[in-house]
Design an enzyme around this catalytic site. Structure first.
Site, short mmCIF file in Angstrom:
data_model
loop_
_atom_site.label_atom_id
_atom_site.label_comp_id
_atom_site.label_asym_id
_atom_site.label_seq_id
_atom_site.Cartn_x
_atom_site.Cartn_y
_atom_site.Cartn_z
N THR A 28 83.49 57.61 42.74
CA THR A 28 83.81 58.86 42.07
C THR A 28 85.21 59.32 42.48
O THR A 28 85.59 59.18 43.64
CB THR A 28 82.76 59.93 42.43
OG1 THR A 28 81.50 59.52 41.89
CG2 THR A 28 83.13 61.29 41.86
N SER A 30 89.57 60.30 41.21
CA SER A 30 90.69 59.89 40.36
C SER A 30 91.13 58.45 40.63
O SER A 30 91.68 57.79 39.76
CB SER A 30 91.87 60.84 40.56
OG SER A 30 92.30 60.78 41.91
N ASP A 83 85.13 52.36 45.74
CA ASP A 83 85.14 53.81 45.80
C ASP A 83 86.41 54.31 46.48
O ASP A 83 87.11 53.53 47.12
CB ASP A 83 83.90 54.29 46.58
CG ASP A 83 83.55 55.75 46.29
OD1 ASP A 83 82.49 56.21 46.74
OD2 ASP A 83 84.36 56.44 45.62
N ASP A 86 89.16 60.32 50.92
CA ASP A 86 90.14 61.40 51.10
C ASP A 86 91.08 61.08 52.26
O ASP A 86 92.24 61.47 52.25
CB ASP A 86 89.40 62.72 51.38
CG ASP A 86 88.56 63.11 50.19
OD1 ASP A 86 89.14 63.36 49.11
OD2 ASP A 86 87.33 63.11 50.30
N GLY A 98 85.60 64.76 48.91
CA GLY A 98 86.51 65.70 48.25
C GLY A 98 86.06 66.01 46.82
O GLY A 98 86.22 67.12 46.33
N GLY A 99 85.44 64.99 46.20
CA GLY A 99 84.98 65.17 44.82
C GLY A 99 83.54 65.66 44.74
O GLY A 99 82.99 65.82 43.64
N GLU A 105 77.35 58.68 47.07
CA GLU A 105 78.30 57.65 47.51
C GLU A 105 77.83 57.00 48.80
O GLU A 105 77.91 55.79 48.98
CB GLU A 105 79.68 58.27 47.73
CG GLU A 105 80.38 58.67 46.45
CD GLU A 105 81.68 59.38 46.71
OE1 GLU A 105 81.83 60.02 47.77
OE2 GLU A 105 82.58 59.31 45.84
#
Ligand code: DER
Length: 223
Positions: A28, A30, A83, A86, A98-99, A105
């Site tokens: 997950t 960007s 994956d 951060d 962070g997400g 995860e």
């Protein structure tokens, strides 16, 4: 920009590890997004994989690229997961969350044979902790866990979203906790693991098989 290029370079290197007929965990964030785009192209070109998303956001994105998804409870292992993170150290210790996807995860990572972490160069640190540590708690335990964080010399802040507490895919809260630079992440992780109602924290120790960092116009791999 430079960071996005480094994310893409790392993602393109990581997907080389995905083979025909594998079960693949999808991260997950960007950086992981570039993996989903790459895998979408490979699926279009005939790659047969079954994927397990680490968030509803990732599931929606993967579906939009026609990547086949399966239920995690139908498998007893995952071959490879890619994956983001951060923060990461050269010892492959991570801060994630962070997400807001840290619980799924971590479960996917724990089930995965080869957990590959991808990151741009800004994520590399000597010591974890500049990025506040995400801690997922059930709402019933919010105040109790906040007190436990204080007793561990941390400073926790409830993550908000549009003036309401942020809710994870499990409808839990996240406390972003500042412990300063963390001298011994393993010790802190073990203390956090004892706290009732704390369902996940962002210290990923011993879970990453490899970290692929995009840097400049190439990649650096930490094995
Ligand atoms: O929430 C998470 O664990 C994400 O993987 C995050 O750590 C990385 O997100 P980014 O790739 O958008 O920086």
């Amino acid at each position: 920009d430079q960071k996005e290029l480094e994310k893409e370079l790392a993602a393109k290197e990581a997907v080389k590890s995905v083979k025909q007929s594998q079960i693949v965990g999808l991260g997950t964030g960007s950086t992981a997004k570039y993996v989903i785009i790459e895998l979408g192209k490979m699926v279009k070109d005939g790659l047969k994989i079954q994927c397990i998303p680490t968030s509803t956001k990732t599931a929606e994105l993967a579906t939009s690229y026609n990547i086949p998804l399966i239920d995690i409870n139908t498998v007893n292992h995952i071959d490879v997961t890619i994956d983001g993170a951060d923060e990461f150290t050269k010892e492959k210790m991570l801060i994630k969350g962070g997400g807001g996807a840290l619980l799924r995860e971590k479960i996917v990572a724990s089930l995965t044979k080869e957990e590959i972490i991808i990151a741009d160069a800004s994520k590399k640190v000597d010591k974890l902790g500049k990025f506040t540590l995400p801690i997922e708690v059930i709402p019933f335990a919010l105040n109790y866990v906040q007190h436990q964080i204080v007793s561990l010399q941390g400073k926790g802040k409830l993550r908000m979203n549009n003036n309401k507490p942020f809710l994870t895919d499990q409808q839990n809260y996240i406390i972003d906790s500042d412990f300063g630079l963390i001298d011994n992440p393993r010790v802190l992780a073990e203390k956090l693991n004892q706290i009732e109602g704390l369902v996940a924290h962002g210290l990923f120790i011993g879970l990453a098989a490899r970290v692929i960092m995009g840097v400049g116009d190439s990649v650096q791999v930490f094995n």
